[in-house]
Design a protein around this motif. Structure first.
Motif, mmCIF file in Angstrom:
data_model
loop_
_atom_site.group_PDB
_atom_site.id
_atom_site.type_symbol
_atom_site.label_atom_id
_atom_site.label_comp_id
_atom_site.label_asym_id
_atom_site.label_seq_id
_atom_site.Cartn_x
_atom_site.Cartn_y
_atom_site.Cartn_z
ATOM 1 N N ILE A 1 28.057 52.087 29.661
ATOM 2 C CA ILE A 1 26.703 52.628 29.582
ATOM 3 C C ILE A 1 25.793 51.589 28.936
ATOM 4 O O ILE A 1 26.064 51.112 27.834
ATOM 5 C CB ILE A 1 26.683 53.940 28.777
ATOM 6 C CG1 ILE A 1 27.614 54.976 29.425
ATOM 7 C CG2 ILE A 1 25.263 54.487 28.671
ATOM 8 C CD1 ILE A 1 27.724 56.274 28.640
ATOM 9 N N ARG A 2 24.709 51.252 29.617
ATOM 10 C CA ARG A 2 23.746 50.302 29.077
ATOM 11 C C ARG A 2 22.854 50.989 28.051
ATOM 12 O O ARG A 2 22.709 52.206 28.057
ATOM 13 C CB ARG A 2 22.884 49.715 30.188
ATOM 14 C CG ARG A 2 23.675 49.007 31.287
ATOM 15 C CD ARG A 2 22.728 48.330 32.266
ATOM 16 N NE ARG A 2 21.702 49.226 32.738
ATOM 17 C CZ ARG A 2 21.844 50.055 33.768
ATOM 18 N NH1 ARG A 2 23.000 50.085 34.423
ATOM 19 N NH2 ARG A 2 20.856 50.833 34.149
ATOM 20 N N ALA B 1 21.008 57.122 23.423
ATOM 21 C CA ALA B 1 20.659 56.005 24.312
ATOM 22 C C ALA B 1 21.279 54.685 23.864
ATOM 23 O O ALA B 1 20.811 53.608 24.243
ATOM 24 C CB ALA B 1 19.146 55.859 24.426
ATOM 25 N N ILE C 1 24.893 64.994 35.051
ATOM 26 C CA ILE C 1 25.033 63.888 34.100
ATOM 27 C C ILE C 1 25.626 64.412 32.799
ATOM 28 O O ILE C 1 25.121 65.375 32.220
ATOM 29 C CB ILE C 1 23.683 63.210 33.820
ATOM 30 C CG1 ILE C 1 23.108 62.635 35.125
ATOM 31 C CG2 ILE C 1 23.827 62.108 32.779
ATOM 32 C CD1 ILE C 1 21.753 61.983 34.960
ATOM 33 N N GLN D 1 17.244 54.884 27.640
ATOM 34 C CA GLN D 1 17.282 56.247 28.162
ATOM 35 C C GLN D 1 17.811 56.312 29.590
ATOM 36 O O GLN D 1 18.344 57.330 30.013
ATOM 37 C CB GLN D 1 15.874 56.864 28.100
ATOM 38 C CG GLN D 1 15.342 57.059 26.693
ATOM 39 C CD GLN D 1 16.142 58.084 25.919
ATOM 40 O OE1 GLN D 1 16.748 58.995 26.492
ATOM 41 N NE2 GLN D 1 16.166 57.945 24.585
ATOM 42 N N GLN D 2 17.631 55.234 30.351
ATOM 43 C CA GLN D 2 18.079 55.216 31.740
ATOM 44 C C GLN D 2 19.454 54.582 31.907
ATOM 45 O O GLN D 2 19.929 54.451 33.032
ATOM 46 C CB GLN D 2 17.056 54.464 32.604
ATOM 47 C CG GLN D 2 15.657 55.055 32.574
ATOM 48 C CD GLN D 2 15.638 56.501 33.031
ATOM 49 O OE1 GLN D 2 16.324 56.868 33.984
ATOM 50 N NE2 GLN D 2 14.852 57.332 32.343
ATOM 51 N N GLY D 3 20.065 54.187 30.790
ATOM 52 C CA GLY D 3 21.393 53.589 30.880
ATOM 53 C C GLY D 3 22.433 54.622 31.265
ATOM 54 O O GLY D 3 22.658 55.600 30.555
ATOM 55 N N THR D 4 23.060 54.424 32.412
ATOM 56 C CA THR D 4 24.016 55.396 32.942
ATOM 57 C C THR D 4 25.318 54.704 33.299
ATOM 58 O O THR D 4 25.309 53.664 33.965
ATOM 59 C CB THR D 4 23.455 56.103 34.195
ATOM 60 O OG1 THR D 4 22.214 56.723 33.868
ATOM 61 C CG2 THR D 4 24.428 57.163 34.690
ATOM 62 N N ARG E 1 25.741 59.462 30.073
ATOM 63 C CA ARG E 1 24.803 58.790 29.175
ATOM 64 C C ARG E 1 25.169 59.151 27.745
ATOM 65 O O ARG E 1 25.844 60.146 27.501
ATOM 66 C CB ARG E 1 23.359 59.230 29.458
ATOM 67 C CG ARG E 1 22.807 58.763 30.802
ATOM 68 C CD ARG E 1 21.420 59.311 31.044
ATOM 69 N NE ARG E 1 20.910 58.904 32.342
ATOM 70 C CZ ARG E 1 19.821 59.402 32.899
ATOM 71 N NH1 ARG E 1 19.118 60.339 32.258
ATOM 72 N NH2 ARG E 1 19.420 58.978 34.080
ATOM 73 N N THR E 2 24.679 58.349 26.798
ATOM 74 C CA THR E 2 24.937 58.641 25.396
ATOM 75 C C THR E 2 23.827 59.507 24.813
ATOM 76 O O THR E 2 22.717 59.562 25.352
ATOM 77 C CB THR E 2 25.033 57.336 24.595
ATOM 78 O OG1 THR E 2 23.849 56.565 24.806
ATOM 79 C CG2 THR E 2 26.245 56.539 25.026
ATOM 80 N N ILE F 1 26.402 64.046 28.897
ATOM 81 C CA ILE F 1 25.962 63.393 27.668
ATOM 82 C C ILE F 1 27.198 63.251 26.784
ATOM 83 O O ILE F 1 27.824 64.260 26.439
ATOM 84 C CB ILE F 1 24.869 64.199 26.950
ATOM 85 C CG1 ILE F 1 23.737 64.527 27.917
ATOM 86 C CG2 ILE F 1 24.361 63.442 25.744
ATOM 87 C CD1 ILE F 1 23.073 63.325 28.530
#
Length: 222
Positions: free
Chosen positions: A164-165, A192, A210, A168-171, A188-189, A212
């Motif tokens: 995960i990058r 983020a 998705i 907020q858009q790191g997926t 996602r975390t 979390i």
């Protein structure tokens, strides 16, 4: 009405009702409540994902690199088929169709008398209805009751196969295993923050496909 005409009517009525029930189940015809026919073997539904849920008391030691396997023995009880009556809608309409077909063939082509034709048609109907009843019992024996609690993704333990990058858009991609089936979903975390590939994580929320996630060590406080 001739005897063979009676058998022919029985055949057409049974065949028509069988076809109508199949089409109603296949194309989801909406019937008035009192006219609703039971649907057996209707498919096409979406099977919800079942997740491995954390126990109420978390282990103090991190499990192996893929800590998502379910118990090897599936102890979920199969659907009880003992209550399935042989006198149900599918078996009755098939009995009627086979009853009519056998009776018509016996009288029209073989010239059976009244008594012999009725005996033959009843035997034919029992064979047809019995075959459907046996098939239904065989199918239901492999069905298992569903528990809504098992559909929850919150608490699933898995491993990141794609990191995960940050942002907020790191997926990334979460992979987990249950019921001997490997599954995956986007992840996602919570904050983020980035997570590297191979991290073991716990799902804390799930929304619109998705997950979390949070690192296992942070979740357990280790």
């Amino acid at each position: 009405m001739k005897l063979e005409d009676f058998f022919l009517v029985c055949f057409w009525v049974g065949s028509t009702l069988s076809l109508f029930s199949f089409l109603a189940a296949r194309f989801h015809f909406n019937l008035p409540h009192k006219l609703h026919l039971p649907h057996f073997g209707q498919g096409g539904g979406h099977s919800p994902q079942v997740g491995f849920k954390l126990p109420s008391k978390l282990p103090s030691k991190l499990p192996s690199k893929m800590a998502t396997e379910t118990p090897s023995g599936d102890t979920s009880p199969a659907v009880e088929v003992g209550h399935l009556s042989p006198f149900n809608y599918p078996t009755i309409v098939i009995f009627l169709a086979w009853f009519g077909a056998t009776g018509y063939l016996s009288t029209h082509y073989y010239g059976f008398g009244l008594l012999l034709a009725i005996v033959a048609s009843v035997v034919g109907g029992v064979i047809g209805g019995g075959a459907v009843y046996w098939f239904m019992r065989s199918i239901l024996a492999y069905e298992k009751p569903l528990d809504q609690a098992d559909f929850e993704m919150v608490g699933v333990v898995g491993c990141l196969t794609i990191g995960i990058r940050a942002g907020q858009q790191g997926t990334g991609e979460l992979t987990y295993e249950q019921q001997s089936t490997r599954r995956s979903c986007a992840a996602r975390t919570e904050d983020a923050s980035p997570l590297e590939k191979g991290s073991e994580v716990v799902v804390t929320a799930y929304d619109k496909g998705i997950a979390i996630v949070k690192r296992w060590e942070e979740f357990t406080g280790m």
